[in-house]
Enzyme design. Structure first.
Site, PDB file in Angstrom:
ATOM      1  N   GLY A  52       0.858  -1.183   0.000  1.00 43.08           N
ATOM      2  CA  GLY A  52       0.000   0.000   0.000  1.00 43.08           C
ATOM      3  C   GLY A  52       0.884   1.220   0.000  1.00 43.08           C
ATOM      4  N   GLU A  53       0.669   2.088   0.946  1.00 49.96           N
ATOM      5  CA  GLU A  53       1.493   3.293   1.061  1.00 49.96           C
ATOM      6  C   GLU A  53       1.995   3.370   2.498  1.00 49.96           C
ATOM      7  OE1 GLU A  53       2.920   5.538  -0.907  1.00 49.96           O
ATOM      8  OE2 GLU A  53       3.643   6.372   0.972  1.00 49.96           O
ATOM      9  N   SER A  54       3.306   3.169   2.659  1.00 52.91           N
ATOM     10  CA  SER A  54       3.842   3.004   4.015  1.00 52.91           C
ATOM     11  C   SER A  54       3.653   4.246   4.873  1.00 52.91           C
ATOM     12  CB  SER A  54       5.322   2.629   3.944  1.00 52.91           C
ATOM     13  OG  SER A  54       6.050   3.614   3.216  1.00 52.91           O
ATOM     14  N   CYS A  84       6.099  -5.272   0.273  1.00 52.29           N
ATOM     15  CA  CYS A  84       6.223  -3.928  -0.291  1.00 52.29           C
ATOM     16  C   CYS A  84       6.108  -2.853   0.811  1.00 52.29           C
ATOM     17  CB  CYS A  84       5.211  -3.753  -1.403  1.00 52.29           C
ATOM     18  SG  CYS A  84       5.704  -2.503  -2.589  1.00 52.29           S
ATOM     19  N   ARG A 113      12.793   3.558  -0.270  1.00 50.28           N
ATOM     20  CA  ARG A 113      11.427   3.636  -0.833  1.00 50.28           C
ATOM     21  C   ARG A 113      11.485   4.036  -2.302  1.00 50.28           C
ATOM     22  NH1 ARG A 113       8.163   7.747   1.305  1.00 50.28           N
ATOM     23  NH2 ARG A 113       6.392   6.603   0.485  1.00 50.28           N
ATOM     24  N   ILE A 145       5.522  -3.021  -7.693  1.00 54.49           N
ATOM     25  CA  ILE A 145       4.648  -1.862  -7.899  1.00 54.49           C
ATOM     26  C   ILE A 145       5.162  -0.712  -7.027  1.00 54.49           C
ATOM     27  CG2 ILE A 145       2.268  -1.015  -7.800  1.00 54.49           C
ATOM     28  CD1 ILE A 145       1.437  -4.072  -7.771  1.00 54.49           C
ATOM     29  N   ARG A 146       5.774   0.297  -7.678  1.00 52.59           N
ATOM     30  CA  ARG A 146       6.407   1.386  -6.924  1.00 52.59           C
ATOM     31  C   ARG A 146       7.190   0.810  -5.734  1.00 52.59           C
ATOM     32  NH1 ARG A 146       5.373   6.448  -7.508  1.00 52.59           N
ATOM     33  NH2 ARG A 146       5.308   6.937  -5.316  1.00 52.59           N
ATOM     34  N   HIS A 182       4.839  -8.416  -4.592  1.00 61.26           N
ATOM     35  CA  HIS A 182       3.499  -8.756  -4.087  1.00 61.26           C
ATOM     36  C   HIS A 182       3.055 -10.155  -4.511  1.00 61.26           C
ATOM     37  CE1 HIS A 182       2.260  -4.627  -2.944  1.00 61.26           C
ATOM     38  NE2 HIS A 182       3.028  -4.252  -3.943  1.00 61.26           N
ATOM     39  N   GLU A 184       0.842 -11.852  -3.214  1.00 59.68           N
ATOM     40  CA  GLU A 184      -0.619 -11.909  -3.042  1.00 59.68           C
ATOM     41  C   GLU A 184      -1.344 -11.383  -4.272  1.00 59.68           C
ATOM     42  OE1 GLU A 184       1.399  -9.795  -1.733  1.00 59.68           O
ATOM     43  OE2 GLU A 184       0.543  -7.782  -1.686  1.00 59.68           O
TER      44      GLU A 184
HETATM   45  N1  GLN Z   1       5.821   3.081  -2.618  1.00 58.73           N
HETATM   46  C1  GLN Z   1       5.018   2.542  -1.554  1.00 58.73           C
HETATM   47  C2  GLN Z   1       5.505   3.048  -0.198  1.00 58.73           C
HETATM   48  O1  GLN Z   1       6.481   3.725  -0.119  1.00 58.73           O
HETATM   49  C3  GLN Z   1       5.011   1.024  -1.548  1.00 58.73           C
HETATM   50  C4  GLN Z   1       4.290   0.520  -2.767  1.00 58.73           C
HETATM   51  C5  GLN Z   1       3.586  -0.792  -2.576  1.00 58.73           C
HETATM   52  O2  GLN Z   1       3.331  -1.241  -1.466  1.00 58.73           O
HETATM   53  N2  GLN Z   1       3.172  -1.361  -3.682  1.00 58.73           N
HETATM   54  O3  GLN Z   1       4.876   2.762   0.776  1.00 58.73           O
END
Ligand code: GLN
Length: 207
Positions: A52-54, A84, A113, A145-146, A182, A184
């Site tokens: 997600g987004e940490s 991630c 990150r 993913i990012r 990921h 999952e």
């Molecule tokens: N870029 C996101 C972060 O810094 C991580 C991306 C992801 O969980 N797919 O949290």
């Protein structure tokens, strides 16, 4: 006594791809529940930190009073699997954190990150994984993913997979497991199976 019972796994459900983890864990025979409040940790033998987004997960974890209980659970040896953003949350040190961003920590690594800029921000690749148990002869289809990257790992950290560039993307330290990608999302089951083996082992030795 709990020998035959399915492992009880909590998925931190503040933000991120919670549903995909819950589905995967249930497919593998575990009991999966959502963890949002400190009390939700009481009935679980292991915890998944989703992607997600940490920085958002961090803020919500502090707002919900979850940071210290999760740190305590990690210190007490609870198995945790982070994917991630979840891997970022397990890192002791961050490179590229937003101002004031904190982690739960526990993994003796430095995580960068958003380590892949521009076009390579999201990609899939076949990865060889150095799991000593059976079943790792087929490469992992890994979705990034990012994604973050582990740029430095302490001596007690076992590296399970690296990219051709040398970047570390899967590690294990005690009962902590983390991947920059990921499983999952791609339907890859072996990391969740490995995590559930940690959960069973930790539960057996706690008795
Ligand atoms: N870029 C996101 C972060 O810094 C991580 C991306 C992801 O969980 N797919 O949290």
């Amino acid at each position: 006594m709990s020998e035959g019972l399915p492992p009880r796994v909590g998925v931190l459900a503040l933000q991120g791809d919670v549903r995909e983890h819950v589905r995967m864990l249930r497919e593998l025979g575990a009991t999966a529940s959502l963890v949002r409040r400190p009390g939700d940790l009481e009935g679980v033998d292991g915890l998944v930190l989703p992607g997600g987004e940490s920085s958002v997960i961090d803020k919500l974890a502090r707002a919900f009073g979850m940071q210290q209980p999760i740190r305590d659970a990690i210190a007490a040896g609870m198995p945790v699997y982070g994917t991630c953003a979840g891997m970022i949350m397990l890192a002791d040190r961050l490179d590229g954190a937003i101002a004031g961003q904190e982690t739960f920590g526990g993994l003796d690594v430095t995580v960068r990150r958003n380590a892949f800029g521009g076009q390579a921000e999201s990609f899939e690749t076949a990865l060889a994984v150095a799991g000593d148990d059976d079943g790792w002869d087929v490469p992992v289809e890994a979705a990034f993913i990012r994604a973050p990257l582990i740029v430095e790992a302490g001596a007690g950290v076992r590296v399970l997979a690296t990219l051709p560039s040398g970047g570390i993307v899967a590690v294990e330290q005690g009962h902590l497991l983390a991947t920059a990608f990921h499983p999952e999302v791609s339907g890859e089951r072996r990391f969740h199976e490995r995590f559930l083996a940690h959960v069973r082992e930790a539960r057996a030795s706690a008795r």
